[in-house]
Design a protein around this motif. Sequence first.
Motif, mmCIF file in Angstrom:
data_model
loop_
_atom_site.group_PDB
_atom_site.id
_atom_site.type_symbol
_atom_site.label_atom_id
_atom_site.label_comp_id
_atom_site.label_asym_id
_atom_site.label_seq_id
_atom_site.Cartn_x
_atom_site.Cartn_y
_atom_site.Cartn_z
ATOM 1 N N SER A 83 0.727 -1.212 -0.104
ATOM 2 C CA SER A 83 0.037 0.054 -0.126
ATOM 3 C C SER A 83 0.865 1.017 0.157
ATOM 4 C CB SER A 83 -0.876 -0.062 1.229
ATOM 5 O OG SER A 83 -1.707 0.999 1.274
ATOM 6 N N THR A 114 -4.647 7.158 -2.247
ATOM 7 C CA THR A 114 -4.031 5.930 -1.467
ATOM 8 C C THR A 114 -4.169 4.640 -2.383
ATOM 9 O OG1 THR A 114 -6.394 5.326 -0.958
ATOM 10 C CG2 THR A 114 -4.824 6.370 0.757
ATOM 11 N N TYR A 139 -3.230 0.523 -3.169
ATOM 12 C CA TYR A 139 -3.228 -0.913 -2.639
ATOM 13 C C TYR A 139 -3.228 -2.033 -3.610
ATOM 14 C CZ TYR A 139 -5.701 1.640 1.141
ATOM 15 O OH TYR A 139 -6.074 2.420 2.264
ATOM 16 N N LYS A 162 -6.571 -5.141 -0.750
ATOM 17 C CA LYS A 162 -7.700 -4.164 -1.213
ATOM 18 C C LYS A 162 -8.895 -4.638 -0.366
ATOM 19 C CE LYS A 162 -7.226 -2.514 -5.132
ATOM 20 N NZ LYS A 162 -7.086 -2.155 -6.749
ATOM 21 N N THR A 171 -5.998 -1.041 5.211
ATOM 22 C CA THR A 171 -6.217 0.578 5.003
ATOM 23 C C THR A 171 -4.890 1.382 5.497
ATOM 24 O OG1 THR A 171 -8.613 0.485 5.668
ATOM 25 C CG2 THR A 171 -7.647 2.741 5.646
ATOM 26 N N LEU A 187 -0.854 1.446 9.012
ATOM 27 C CA LEU A 187 -1.394 0.391 8.111
ATOM 28 C C LEU A 187 -2.357 -0.400 8.986
ATOM 29 C CD1 LEU A 187 -1.536 -0.752 5.306
ATOM 30 C CD2 LEU A 187 0.240 -2.443 6.027
#
Length: 124
Positions: free
Chosen positions: A49, A58, A60, A65, A69, A81
């Motif tokens: 990420s 952002t 991923y 995904k 986050t 993270l």
Amino acid sequence: QIQLVESGGGVVQAGDSLRLSCAASGRTFSRYTMGWFRQAPGKEREFVSAISWSGGRTYYADSVKGRFTISRDNAKNTVYLQMNSLKPEDTAVYYCAGDPVSGNPGVEYEYDYWGQGTQVTVSS
């Protein structure tokens, strides 16, 4: 120039959550794209990420995904993270990295600064 220190790794069971943190030293942290990469035993290091300097964008890997986050707090010089619904295949050493020129966020060689890594182990 920045220095990066990861924390938050550990041993968890499948389905659990962990939050990794990456604390940066240096006054220019807020200008850097920040990324997370991981390396599992016997495998190449791979992109997980990334987040733009402002946090407005952002990125991923497909494999994370919807479960992971990324976020950052420039006032605290920290990137996070959040990892939910962890799977055994998420087991790896997770590295934080900083890119001062905002190149391709998914490409390892774009990042000039790296932390030492934190181990995440997910048992089934």
